[in-house]
Design an enzyme around this catalytic site. Structure first.
Site, PDB file in Angstrom:
ATOM      1  CD  GLN A 316      -1.320  -2.296   2.160  1.00 53.17           C
ATOM      2  OE1 GLN A 316      -0.146  -2.660   2.057  1.00 53.17           O
ATOM      3  NE2 GLN A 316      -2.165  -2.839   3.026  1.00 53.17           N
ATOM      4  CD  GLN A 338      -1.624  -3.290  -2.201  1.00 51.72           C
ATOM      5  OE1 GLN A 338      -0.596  -3.901  -2.463  1.00 51.72           O
ATOM      6  NE2 GLN A 338      -2.437  -3.639  -1.230  1.00 51.72           N
ATOM      7  CG  ASP A 339      -4.172   0.615  -1.193  1.00 49.40           C
ATOM      8  OD1 ASP A 339      -4.830  -0.116  -1.939  1.00 49.40           O
ATOM      9  OD2 ASP A 339      -4.036   0.407   0.023  1.00 49.40           O
ATOM     10  CG  ASP A 360      -7.513  -3.461  -3.423  1.00 51.23           C
ATOM     11  OD1 ASP A 360      -8.171  -4.109  -4.251  1.00 51.23           O
ATOM     12  OD2 ASP A 360      -7.042  -3.958  -2.382  1.00 51.23           O
ATOM     13  NE  ARG A 427      -8.734  -6.762  -3.250  1.00 51.45           N
ATOM     14  CZ  ARG A 427      -7.732  -7.366  -2.617  1.00 51.45           C
ATOM     15  NH1 ARG A 427      -7.806  -8.663  -2.338  1.00 51.45           N
ATOM     16  NH2 ARG A 427      -6.654  -6.687  -2.254  1.00 51.45           N
ATOM     17  CD1 TRP A 429     -10.778  -3.227   2.844  1.00 51.09           C
ATOM     18  CD2 TRP A 429     -11.066  -1.046   2.446  1.00 51.09           C
ATOM     19  NE1 TRP A 429      -9.921  -2.532   3.673  1.00 51.09           N
ATOM     20  CE2 TRP A 429     -10.078  -1.200   3.447  1.00 51.09           C
ATOM     21  CE3 TRP A 429     -11.398   0.242   2.021  1.00 51.09           C
ATOM     22  CZ2 TRP A 429      -9.430  -0.105   4.031  1.00 51.09           C
ATOM     23  CZ3 TRP A 429     -10.751   1.320   2.602  1.00 51.09           C
ATOM     24  CH2 TRP A 429      -9.784   1.144   3.595  1.00 51.09           C
TER      25      TRP A 429
END
Length: 520
Positions: A316, A338-339, A360, A427, A429
């Site tokens: 992240q 990521q993130d 994500d 997806r 969370w």
């Protein structure tokens, strides 16, 4: 789920109880909330219940005041913890909780004192996001055993907060029935925008109050210095414009709650770049990893790039975290893995932006709309990509991610090998995750199933994932997941997630002069 989500009948019953002045059956009203026993405990001991309920919103105010009291207790508890008893990593998570609980007190107080119940629902939802993020920080840094030491994590605070959301939502739904809705000014601008600000915001090149330039040709060489200068220069919350000239600015920027109505203007995507590399693997929480973090209400940025360069192996690593209500990003780019883009909380609008990432990479618990944007999926560190991960944890939150008239495609590094990786639209969370793609172009890199499970199959019936009139090689819905929470939406369903409805955007985005499509 039936226990938690108020039906229309329950809403009408609950609000009718709010309106009764004397002889109200509070126990019956409380049975319509997610946690009736907690609700029943609200009965005042210092004065008669009838006195508390003398106003139409008395019941609602009673619930919010009780929740606010517990938030203040939680903040005091965190403030008095002995840091010497914590490990270095736990101390990082503790610092997040300090900020988050302080913000929750502010959001709850604001909601309690507001007669605009739709706004109050946004601020209550932000308090939910804060509570979950406090918990996440300890889990991310392997300090979850300490959570049992936080009474507000194991006690009834979340139940009080959930009841407050339900009760406020019920009151808001009745107050916005036909004939009772919000009235706009005749020219379409909300009341808080002055005539001077309207001219400023509609200008293609607004005059700057301060200029940042790495070469010394401006007032300051760094954005951080300019923010400090702005705090000394400005009085009140009139729109304040900082122009950032071309260059790569290696800074960690924080725009605090006190910095309201701030505007950044750059000189174009990839010309004005703010970059950093904080990440979870190297000891940051996701919340604190952001290169740029925005909390000041009414923030606007245009013609800039926000980047986290940590790379796909660092986990992240946030480029931008936004928890600013009524914030707008126009002609901006967000680059990470990521993130990347943390749409943390409250109401946000993104127009003509580019978002790059892997896992994500558009995530959070805001009410966020991305319109006319390019979403570029990069080559991941593993073998799976997920575009979104929305974090709605209570069914009465007014949050979700709405992606409208945008394109999802492979970035340059993924395109030659995209068949070797699986890419999904999102997806869940959290249990009530809510995300929609409407009138988008979804390229062939999207897996036919469309969506990916997280940890619990229980979430598959409580989430809301929707698709509406998408096109492209990855848009066919014939092989999509068969979850109860997945929907091929009708027009009436999709309209609920438009800018005008989902963000009440027609009332505040128009005032900025930034183009937007209010409907589908």
């Amino acid at each position: 789920m039936d226990k938690l989500v108020l039906s229309l009948t329950s809403v009408l019953y609950l609000v009718s109880a709010v309106r009764v002045v004397i002889g109200v059956d509070m126990i019956s009203a409380c049975k319509q909330t997610p946690y009736p026993d907690i609700c029943a405990s609200l009965a005042p001991t210092t004065r008669p219940l009838s006195a508390v309920l003398e106003t139409p919103l008395g019941f609602r105010n009673l619930a919010l005041q009780a929740t606010l009291t517990r938030a203040e207790q939680a903040h005091r508890f965190v403030s008095t913890m002995q840091l010497s008893s914590l490990s270095k990593l736990a101390g990082v998570a503790w610092a997040d909780c300090m900020e988050l609980m302080e913000d929750s007190v502010s959001q709850l107080s604001r909601a309690l004192n507001s007669k605009k119940l739709e706004d109050a629902q946004t601020w209550l939802s932000a308090a939910v996001a804060n509570h979950e993020t406090c918990r996440n920080g300890f889990m991310e840094l392997n300090s979850s055993t300490l959570l049992s030491s936080f009474p507000f994590m194991t006690g009834n605070f979340t139940k009080f907060l959930s009841n407050s959301l339900a009760i406020n939502k019920a009151a808001a739904q009745v107050s916005t029935q036909p004939g009772r809705g919000r009235k706009l000014l005749s020219d379409g601008f909300p009341e808080w925008v002055s005539a001077t600000e309207r001219k400023l915001l509609q200008s293609r090149a607004p005059n700057a109050d301060l200029v940042v330039a790495k070469d010394g040709s401006g007032n300051y060489k760094t954005i951080g210095e300019a923010l400090a200068g702005a705090a000394k220069m400005r009085s009140g919350t009139k729109r304040f414009v900082i122009h950032v000239k071309s260059g790569v600015y290696k800074e960690k920027i924080e725009i605090t709650k006190s910095m309201k109505n701030l505007m950044f203007t750059g000189e174009g995507i990839d010309s004005t770049v703010v970059t950093g590399s904080r990440n979870v693997k190297d000891g940051s929480t996701t919340f604190r990893s952001a290169t740029v973090a925005v909390s000041g209400e009414g923030f606007i940025a245009r013609d800039m790039t926000f980047e986290n360069s940590a790379g796909p192996q660092k986990g992240q690593a946030v480029a931008l975290r936004c928890g600013a209500d009524r914030s707008i990003f126009y002609h901006c780019s967000f680059k990470g893995y990521q993130d990347t883009l943390y749409v943390y909380s409250q109401r946000q609008f993104y127009r003509d932006c580019d978002v790059y990432g892997t896992v994500d990479f558009i995530f959070g618990d805001a009410a966020a709309v991305l319109q006319n944007c390019n979403i570029y999926v990069r080559k991941p560190g593993g073998n799976t990509n997920t575009v979104t991960a929305q974090g709605r944890s209570d069914p009465n939150e007014n949050t979700g991610i709405s992606i409208h008239n945008s394109r999802v495609t492979a970035a340059a590094d993924l395109k030659p090998v995209q068949r070797s990786y699986k890419t999904y639209l999102g997806r869940p969370w959290r249990s009530y995750s809510r995300t929609v793609f409407m009138k988008c172009t979804l390229d062939s890199l999207i897996n036919p199933a469309g969506w990916l499970e997280w940890n619990s199959k229980d979430d598959l019936s409580t989430l809301y994932y929707g698709e509406y009139m998408n096109s492209g090689g990855g848009a066919a819905t014939g092989k999509r997941v068969n979850w109860p929470g997945f929907h091929v939406m009708r027009t009436t369903d999709a309209t609920k997630f438009s800018v005008g409805n989902f963000l009440s955007g027609s009332s505040w985005i128009k005032s900025t002069g930034i183009p937007f499509t209010p409907g589908l």
